[in-house]
Motif scaffolding. Structure first.
Motif, PDB file in Angstrom:
ATOM      1  N   ARG A   1       2.815   5.918  -2.755  1.00 29.65           N
ATOM      2  CA  ARG A   1       4.054   6.913  -3.245  1.00 29.65           C
ATOM      3  C   ARG A   1       3.829   7.127  -4.924  1.00 29.65           C
ATOM      4  O   ARG A   1       4.173   8.115  -5.308  1.00 29.65           O
TER       5      ARG A   1
ATOM      6  N   VAL B   1      -7.344   3.314   1.814  1.00 28.27           N
ATOM      7  CA  VAL B   1      -6.524   2.078   1.676  1.00 28.27           C
ATOM      8  C   VAL B   1      -7.180   1.016   1.286  1.00 28.27           C
ATOM      9  O   VAL B   1      -6.917   0.167   0.670  1.00 28.27           O
TER      10      VAL B   1
ATOM     11  N   ARG C   1      14.314   7.682   2.372  1.00 26.02           N
ATOM     12  CA  ARG C   1      13.317   8.274   1.509  1.00 26.02           C
ATOM     13  C   ARG C   1      12.650   9.420   2.056  1.00 26.02           C
ATOM     14  O   ARG C   1      13.115   9.900   3.287  1.00 26.02           O
TER      15      ARG C   1
ATOM     16  N   LEU D   1      -0.639   7.591   9.246  1.00 32.42           N
ATOM     17  CA  LEU D   1      -1.487   6.835   8.767  1.00 32.42           C
ATOM     18  C   LEU D   1      -2.441   7.460   7.668  1.00 32.42           C
ATOM     19  O   LEU D   1      -3.137   8.698   8.448  1.00 32.42           O
TER      20      LEU D   1
ATOM     21  N   TYR E   1      -0.123  -3.630   4.878  1.00 38.76           N
ATOM     22  CA  TYR E   1      -1.648  -3.772   5.170  1.00 38.76           C
ATOM     23  C   TYR E   1      -1.982  -5.048   5.579  1.00 38.76           C
ATOM     24  O   TYR E   1      -1.608  -5.984   5.068  1.00 38.76           O
TER      25      TYR E   1
ATOM     26  N   THR F   1       0.832  -1.241  -0.070  1.00 39.36           N
ATOM     27  CA  THR F   1       0.061  -0.034  -0.150  1.00 39.36           C
ATOM     28  C   THR F   1       0.882   1.252  -0.006  1.00 39.36           C
ATOM     29  O   THR F   1       0.510   2.194  -0.508  1.00 39.36           O
ATOM     30  N   GLY F   2       2.092   1.188   0.724  1.00 41.19           N
ATOM     31  CA  GLY F   2       2.889   2.266   0.983  1.00 41.19           C
ATOM     32  C   GLY F   2       3.429   2.726  -0.736  1.00 41.19           C
ATOM     33  O   GLY F   2       3.595   3.734  -0.952  1.00 41.19           O
ATOM     34  N   GLU F   3       3.814   1.595  -1.327  1.00 39.54           N
ATOM     35  CA  GLU F   3       4.220   1.809  -2.820  1.00 39.54           C
ATOM     36  C   GLU F   3       3.446   2.508  -3.763  1.00 39.54           C
ATOM     37  O   GLU F   3       3.588   3.400  -4.435  1.00 39.54           O
TER      38      GLU F   3
HETATM   39  P1  AMP Z   1       5.274   2.113   3.949  1.00 38.16           P
HETATM   40  O1  AMP Z   1       5.833   1.949   2.712  1.00 38.16           O
HETATM   41  O2  AMP Z   1       4.508   0.554   4.223  1.00 38.16           O
HETATM   42  O3  AMP Z   1       6.311   2.424   5.192  1.00 38.16           O
HETATM   43  O4  AMP Z   1       4.152   3.170   4.081  1.00 38.16           O
HETATM   44  C1  AMP Z   1       4.444   4.512   3.858  1.00 38.16           C
HETATM   45  C2  AMP Z   1       3.372   5.336   4.226  1.00 38.16           C
HETATM   46  O5  AMP Z   1       2.143   5.135   3.417  1.00 38.16           O
HETATM   47  C3  AMP Z   1       2.936   5.199   5.850  1.00 38.16           C
HETATM   48  O6  AMP Z   1       3.596   5.978   6.595  1.00 38.16           O
HETATM   49  C4  AMP Z   1       1.275   5.712   5.743  1.00 38.16           C
HETATM   50  O7  AMP Z   1       1.372   7.109   5.662  1.00 38.16           O
HETATM   51  C5  AMP Z   1       0.952   5.318   4.426  1.00 38.16           C
HETATM   52  N1  AMP Z   1       0.431   4.007   4.468  1.00 38.16           N
HETATM   53  C6  AMP Z   1       0.955   2.533   3.836  1.00 38.16           C
HETATM   54  N2  AMP Z   1      -0.045   1.625   4.075  1.00 38.16           N
HETATM   55  C7  AMP Z   1      -0.961   1.997   4.930  1.00 38.16           C
HETATM   56  C8  AMP Z   1      -2.158   1.447   5.512  1.00 38.16           C
HETATM   57  N3  AMP Z   1      -2.148   0.295   5.472  1.00 38.16           N
HETATM   58  N4  AMP Z   1      -2.826   2.561   6.400  1.00 38.16           N
HETATM   59  C9  AMP Z   1      -2.682   3.563   6.619  1.00 38.16           C
HETATM   60  N5  AMP Z   1      -1.643   4.375   5.909  1.00 38.16           N
HETATM   61  C10 AMP Z   1      -0.781   3.717   5.054  1.00 38.16           C
END
Ligand code: AMP
Length: 182
Positions: free
Chosen positions: A38, A66, A129, A60, A86, A33-35
């Motif tokens: 982004r 999401v 990042r 979040l 997620y 979900t983060g990718e």
């Molecule tokens: P990550 O790449 O998983 O570290 O996610 C980077 C950022 O994306 C997080 O700090 C959140 O702001 C957002 N994000 C990613 N996945 C989620 C999720 N399941 N729920 C809420 N925010 C998310």
């Protein structure tokens, strides 16, 4: 061989790296979900504009947002999937359950990548990042401990949890994961 997997662990534990390696080896879909978020920011889409500030602060984004992303991708005909990032709180766990019930694809294994705080802070600072600065890392770790960490106990109670020592080189960790999948 298990086909429906999930990676759990703090930011910087190597979830993205390990999920990508496993996806390459198995051809299962890697859903980060983060990718995806982004990418939306990079493309400056409506969604990207909505989440940019929240993500840069290390907070979040909303559960609804999401969930929409995850639902759309899991509804497709995938030959296995690997969730990375997620669910991140218990409400997302419940939503995911409902989605998985509807598509009749139960979660089969949850890899918990365990790593000491001081190691992951060092790793995150090296990664560089946009949301990897000291202030944001503190926020992300705090949120992780408050809202995501309880998921470990939850999946442990369901006998889905596989513990992985993620303080080591990525190849050893990857081998460990593959062995536990069989
Ligand atoms: P990550 O790449 O998983 O570290 O996610 C980077 C950022 O994306 C997080 O700090 C959140 O702001 C957002 N994000 C990613 N996945 C989620 C999720 N399941 N729920 C809420 N925010 C998310």
């Amino acid at each position: 061989m298990k086909k429906h997997l999930l990676f759990l662990g703090p930011p910087g534990a190597g979830k993205g790296t390990q999920a990508a390696l496993l996806s390459e080896a198995t051809s299962y879909l890697h859903l980060s979900t983060g990718e995806l978020l982004r990418k939306e920011i990079d493309l400056d889409t409506y969604l990207g504009k909505q989440v940019k500030d929240i993500m840069n602060k290390g907070e979040l984004v909303s559960d609804e947002l999401v969930l929409e992303i995850v639902k759309k991708i899991l509804a497709k005909d995938n030959n296995g999937w690997i969730l990375d990032g997620y669910p991140r709180n218990l409400s997302q766990v419940n939503s995911l359950n409902e989605v998985l019930r509807n598509i009749n694809q139960p979660l089969e294994i949850v890899f918990y990548l365990d790593i000491p705080d001081e190691v992951l802070i060092k790793r995150l600072l090296m990664r560089g990042r946009k949301d990897d600065n000291e202030e944001t890392i503190k926020t992300r770790l705090k949120i992780y401990k408050q809202t995501t960490e309880p998921l470990i106990e939850h999946y442990k109670n369901l006998s889905l949890l596989e513990y992985i020592n993620a303080d080591g080189d990525f190849k050893t960790i990857s081998t460990d994961i593959k062995q536990k999948m069989a």
